[in-house]
Scaffold this motif. Structure first.
Motif, PDB file in Angstrom:
ATOM      1  N   MET A 154     -66.949  35.909  23.193  1.00  0.00           N
ATOM      2  CA  MET A 154     -66.346  34.575  23.912  1.00  0.00           C
ATOM      3  C   MET A 154     -67.635  33.806  23.762  1.00  0.00           C
ATOM      4  SD  MET A 154     -63.770  33.083  25.481  1.00  0.00           S
ATOM      5  CE  MET A 154     -63.336  32.015  26.704  1.00  0.00           C
ATOM      6  N   GLN A 155     -67.421  32.578  23.663  1.00  0.00           N
ATOM      7  CA  GLN A 155     -68.517  31.492  23.763  1.00  0.00           C
ATOM      8  C   GLN A 155     -67.994  30.353  24.580  1.00  0.00           C
ATOM      9  OE1 GLN A 155     -71.393  30.636  20.601  1.00  0.00           O
ATOM     10  NE2 GLN A 155     -69.480  31.134  19.310  1.00  0.00           N
ATOM     11  N   ILE A 156     -68.775  30.174  25.857  1.00  0.00           N
ATOM     12  CA  ILE A 156     -68.593  29.310  27.010  1.00  0.00           C
ATOM     13  C   ILE A 156     -69.636  28.234  26.874  1.00  0.00           C
ATOM     14  CG2 ILE A 156     -67.965  28.697  29.169  1.00  0.00           C
ATOM     15  CD1 ILE A 156     -66.832  31.691  29.455  1.00  0.00           C
ATOM     16  N   LEU A 157     -69.517  26.950  27.102  1.00  0.00           N
ATOM     17  CA  LEU A 157     -70.260  25.858  27.330  1.00  0.00           C
ATOM     18  C   LEU A 157     -70.041  25.178  28.683  1.00  0.00           C
ATOM     19  CD1 LEU A 157     -72.588  24.207  25.876  1.00  0.00           C
ATOM     20  CD2 LEU A 157     -71.163  22.660  25.014  1.00  0.00           C
ATOM     21  N   ILE A 158     -70.905  25.271  29.526  1.00  0.00           N
ATOM     22  CA  ILE A 158     -70.585  24.393  30.903  1.00  0.00           C
ATOM     23  C   ILE A 158     -71.393  23.170  30.619  1.00  0.00           C
ATOM     24  CG2 ILE A 158     -71.167  24.358  32.997  1.00  0.00           C
ATOM     25  CD1 ILE A 158     -71.336  27.357  33.092  1.00  0.00           C
ATOM     26  N   LYS A 159     -70.877  21.957  30.664  1.00  0.00           N
ATOM     27  CA  LYS A 159     -71.447  20.718  30.051  1.00  0.00           C
ATOM     28  C   LYS A 159     -71.436  19.512  31.234  1.00  0.00           C
ATOM     29  CE  LYS A 159     -69.964  18.011  27.272  1.00  0.00           C
ATOM     30  NZ  LYS A 159     -69.329  17.401  26.090  1.00  0.00           N
ATOM     31  N   GLY A 160     -72.619  18.778  31.371  1.00  0.00           N
ATOM     32  CA  GLY A 160     -72.638  17.465  31.982  1.00  0.00           C
ATOM     33  C   GLY A 160     -72.907  17.694  33.702  1.00  0.00           C
TER      34      GLY A 160
ATOM     35  N   ASP B 206     -89.436  29.529  37.494  1.00  0.00           N
ATOM     36  CA  ASP B 206     -90.454  29.492  38.081  1.00  0.00           C
ATOM     37  C   ASP B 206     -91.107  27.952  38.176  1.00  0.00           C
ATOM     38  OD1 ASP B 206     -90.841  32.165  38.247  1.00  0.00           O
ATOM     39  OD2 ASP B 206     -92.055  32.702  36.725  1.00  0.00           O
ATOM     40  N   THR B 207     -90.581  27.075  37.297  1.00  0.00           N
ATOM     41  CA  THR B 207     -91.076  25.787  37.180  1.00  0.00           C
ATOM     42  C   THR B 207     -90.069  24.815  37.889  1.00  0.00           C
ATOM     43  OG1 THR B 207     -89.956  25.356  35.227  1.00  0.00           O
ATOM     44  CG2 THR B 207     -92.320  26.054  34.959  1.00  0.00           C
ATOM     45  N   ASN B 208     -88.834  25.335  38.479  1.00  0.00           N
ATOM     46  CA  ASN B 208     -87.821  24.811  39.079  1.00  0.00           C
ATOM     47  C   ASN B 208     -87.439  23.432  38.208  1.00  0.00           C
ATOM     48  OD1 ASN B 208     -87.638  25.973  41.631  1.00  0.00           O
ATOM     49  ND2 ASN B 208     -89.437  25.145  42.510  1.00  0.00           N
ATOM     50  N   GLN B 209     -87.194  23.950  37.149  1.00  0.00           N
ATOM     51  CA  GLN B 209     -86.595  22.970  35.905  1.00  0.00           C
ATOM     52  C   GLN B 209     -85.298  22.565  36.300  1.00  0.00           C
ATOM     53  OE1 GLN B 209     -87.990  21.525  32.793  1.00  0.00           O
ATOM     54  NE2 GLN B 209     -86.780  20.268  33.518  1.00  0.00           N
ATOM     55  N   GLU B 210     -84.806  21.379  36.446  1.00  0.00           N
ATOM     56  CA  GLU B 210     -83.445  20.867  36.574  1.00  0.00           C
ATOM     57  C   GLU B 210     -83.059  19.627  35.805  1.00  0.00           C
ATOM     58  OE1 GLU B 210     -82.804  18.481  40.637  1.00  0.00           O
ATOM     59  OE2 GLU B 210     -83.771  20.216  40.865  1.00  0.00           O
ATOM     60  N   TRP B 211     -81.848  19.238  35.382  1.00  0.00           N
ATOM     61  CA  TRP B 211     -81.273  18.182  34.663  1.00  0.00           C
ATOM     62  C   TRP B 211     -80.160  17.801  35.304  1.00  0.00           C
ATOM     63  CZ3 TRP B 211     -82.398  22.924  32.113  1.00  0.00           C
ATOM     64  CH2 TRP B 211     -83.547  22.736  31.505  1.00  0.00           C
ATOM     65  N   THR B 212     -80.137  16.221  35.699  1.00  0.00           N
ATOM     66  CA  THR B 212     -79.023  15.631  36.380  1.00  0.00           C
ATOM     67  C   THR B 212     -77.856  15.666  35.446  1.00  0.00           C
ATOM     68  OG1 THR B 212     -79.716  13.454  35.528  1.00  0.00           O
ATOM     69  CG2 THR B 212     -80.390  14.402  37.887  1.00  0.00           C
ATOM     70  N   ALA B 213     -78.236  15.723  34.172  1.00  0.00           N
ATOM     71  CA  ALA B 213     -76.726  16.046  33.203  1.00  0.00           C
ATOM     72  C   ALA B 213     -77.433  16.966  32.390  1.00  0.00           C
ATOM     73  CB  ALA B 213     -76.699  14.838  32.506  1.00  0.00           C
ATOM     74  N   GLY B 214     -77.016  18.248  32.451  1.00  0.00           N
ATOM     75  CA  GLY B 214     -77.387  19.289  31.521  1.00  0.00           C
ATOM     76  C   GLY B 214     -76.182  20.172  31.071  1.00  0.00           C
ATOM     77  N   TYR B 215     -76.751  21.399  30.440  1.00  0.00           N
ATOM     78  CA  TYR B 215     -75.735  22.047  29.769  1.00  0.00           C
ATOM     79  C   TYR B 215     -76.457  23.576  29.841  1.00  0.00           C
ATOM     80  CZ  TYR B 215     -78.414  23.037  25.410  1.00  0.00           C
ATOM     81  OH  TYR B 215     -79.442  23.670  24.541  1.00  0.00           O
ATOM     82  N   VAL B 216     -75.182  24.475  29.929  1.00  0.00           N
ATOM     83  CA  VAL B 216     -75.590  25.936  29.784  1.00  0.00           C
ATOM     84  C   VAL B 216     -74.570  26.516  28.925  1.00  0.00           C
ATOM     85  CG1 VAL B 216     -75.814  28.129  30.944  1.00  0.00           C
ATOM     86  CG2 VAL B 216     -76.071  25.855  32.293  1.00  0.00           C
ATOM     87  N   ALA B 217     -75.325  27.084  27.817  1.00  0.00           N
ATOM     88  CA  ALA B 217     -74.316  27.724  26.779  1.00  0.00           C
ATOM     89  C   ALA B 217     -74.411  29.407  27.170  1.00  0.00           C
ATOM     90  CB  ALA B 217     -74.831  27.351  25.401  1.00  0.00           C
ATOM     91  N   ILE B 218     -73.366  29.995  26.788  1.00  0.00           N
ATOM     92  CA  ILE B 218     -72.866  31.434  27.228  1.00  0.00           C
ATOM     93  C   ILE B 218     -72.325  32.046  25.922  1.00  0.00           C
ATOM     94  CG2 ILE B 218     -71.582  33.267  28.621  1.00  0.00           C
ATOM     95  CD1 ILE B 218     -71.531  30.545  30.593  1.00  0.00           C
ATOM     96  N   LYS B 219     -72.758  33.314  25.422  1.00  0.00           N
ATOM     97  CA  LYS B 219     -72.073  34.082  24.523  1.00  0.00           C
ATOM     98  C   LYS B 219     -71.924  35.467  25.197  1.00  0.00           C
ATOM     99  CE  LYS B 219     -71.992  35.628  19.822  1.00  0.00           C
ATOM    100  NZ  LYS B 219     -72.650  35.556  18.502  1.00  0.00           N
TER     101      LYS B 219
END
Length: 448
Positions: A1-7, A15-28
């Motif tokens: 199952m592949q899921i994409l969370i987008k926007g 550790d760097t507290n990276q963030e994006w106001t419009a990002g994506y997370v891909a899952i397999k």
């Protein structure tokens, strides 16, 4: 199952507290495969996915860890308001729990698991100490399995100075830990686990503490205990053993990096240093500590000593909810009001305790961060509600504005267990109807 969370507004909490106001997370399957800004999302990722979750207007972050609760107490929320710890236990919690049936423990735990998930907690540690039937523990595990939560049953015990019907002898306790470890530890593909719970210093003999610590470590289990929750608990250990709570644990060989020490409101400086040197995790329950008038734990001092701190709701009998987003705000505000320092904790500090701090307390290095290779335990939280937006900083909005009702989607092990605020695995209405009927029957039985 592949899921994409987008926007969504992606907070990696790395550790760097990276963030994006419009990002994506891909899952397999059960793992995160990619995280980044939406503009860099490869087209083939979109084309090859099985499910796309549109997270525009939502925060996307690691699932929260509720590091200490008592799921059976969902039956008791609001039952015993305005009482200190001892009266709360003796007059309400013990009598009600002794009247519960095996079915009740399953229903209560299932309600509690759903509550945790729908409030953003993908992992929960349930300290369960009502063993009127051996099946009670198994039924809690079955409820965890059915709900889809990542659950640890902390099988707790007392062998002295406790409600007689709730005490057990040492051989029984150790035998049950052994049985449950064989049957449930690592079940559901590693989603379920067991730990040992020493209920409190006055209810556990030194012999039990030493035997359980040895057995737990042999089986690879974490060790959790209520520690210095109130002044009275701290004083009882001094009166009985001539030692403060954490000193006593150290003397017995119980104290170690596998410890989850819960509450710790009344530790002195030496105890804090001992816990830090041992690498123990401290579990902070701010709402319950206020509800029972137990005091305010010195979380800033813990962090300054390098201690790992996790957050928790405690049981619904002393909260009265299991809303981990609510716990975030109370954690920050309680430290401000007790230290008179407005900058004592920042929102990112609090989120880190609720995610990475909880994961570390569980002994998991694959939870608490959104990064490739990490477990896909993820939540999305609505940021467009009138009580939240307009948003300047997502971390601030999550800590100071959001509550559990704002959680939209929840994934555990890459499985969508809550979608658009509703469980995908169980019939919530049917469960709540059954639970309400049972609570009303118990009230009649107890003459309440």
């Amino acid at each position: 199952m592949q899921i994409l969370i987008k926007g969504g507004w992606v907070l990696t909490l790395d550790d760097t507290n990276q963030e994006w106001t419009a990002g994506y997370v891909a899952i397999k399957d059960d793992r995160i495969t990619a995280v980044g800004p939406l503009a860099d999302c490869p087209p083939e990722l979109v084309e090859g996915t099985d499910l796309i979750l549109d997270a525009r207007g939502q925060a996307v972050l690691p699932g929260l860890v509720n590091a200490h609760t008592h799921l059976f107490q969902t039956y008791m929320r609001g039952l015993a308001d305005d009482k200190p710890l001892w009266n709360w236990l003796k007059e309400e919690i013990w009598p009600f729990s002794l009247a519960m049936t095996e079915e009740d423990f399953y229903l209560a735990a299932l309600v509690g698991c759903l509550e945790n998930l729908k409030n953003g907690a993908t992992s929960v540690i349930d300290m369960h100490y009502i063993h009127t039937s051996k099946a009670n523990d198994d039924l809690v595990f079955e409820a965890m399995q059915a709900s889809g939560i990542r659950g640890t049953l902390c099988r707790a015990a007392a062998d002295q100075n406790y409600q007689p019907e709730l005490m057990e002898d040492r051989p029984t306790i150790l035998a049950e830990i052994e049985r449950l470890a064989r049957q449930w530890h690592g079940a559901a593909g590693g989603r379920l686990g067991l730990s040992f719970g020493a209920l409190n210093p006055w209810g556990c003999s030194p012999e039990l503490m030493q035997a359980a610590a040895a057995q737990g470590r042999e089986l690879g289990l974490k060790l959790q205990m209520h520690v210095a929750e109130t002044r009275a608990v701290a004083q009882t250990t001094i009166d009985t053993y001539g030692r403060r709570n954490v000193e006593w644990l150290a003397d017995l060989g119980f104290l170690g990096a596998d410890n989850q020490l819960v509450h710790c409101v009344w530790l002195d400086e030496n105890e804090i240093n001992l816990a830090a040197a041992a690498g123990a995790s401290l579990v902070h329950c701010p709402v319950a500590n206020m509800y029972l008038a137990s005091g305010a734990a010195p979380v800033r001092r813990w962090l300054d000593r390098g201690l790992n701190v996790a957050l928790a709701t405690d049981g619904p009998g002393s909260n009265n909810s299991q809303d981990m987003l609510e716990v975030l705000k109370f954690t920050a505000c309680l430290q401000k009001v007790t230290t008179l320092e407005a900058m004592v904790l920042y929102p990112r500090d609090v989120l880190t305790m609720a995610t990475r701090g909880g994961a570390r307390a569980m002994g998991r290095d694959d939870l608490g961060v959104l990064a490739p290779g990490m477990k896909a335990d993820i939540i999305t939280v609505n940021l467009r509600a009138p009580h939240i937006g307009p948003v300047h900083r997502a971390d601030s909005a999550l800590v100071y504005n959001a509550n559990g009702n704002d959680v939209v989607n929840v994934l555990v092990d890459g499985r969508l267990v809550v979608r658009d605020h509703r469980s995908t695995l169980v019939d919530e209405d049917e469960i709540m109807t059954r639970a309400q009927a049972r609570v009303e029957a118990l009230r009649r039985e107890l003459g309440k």
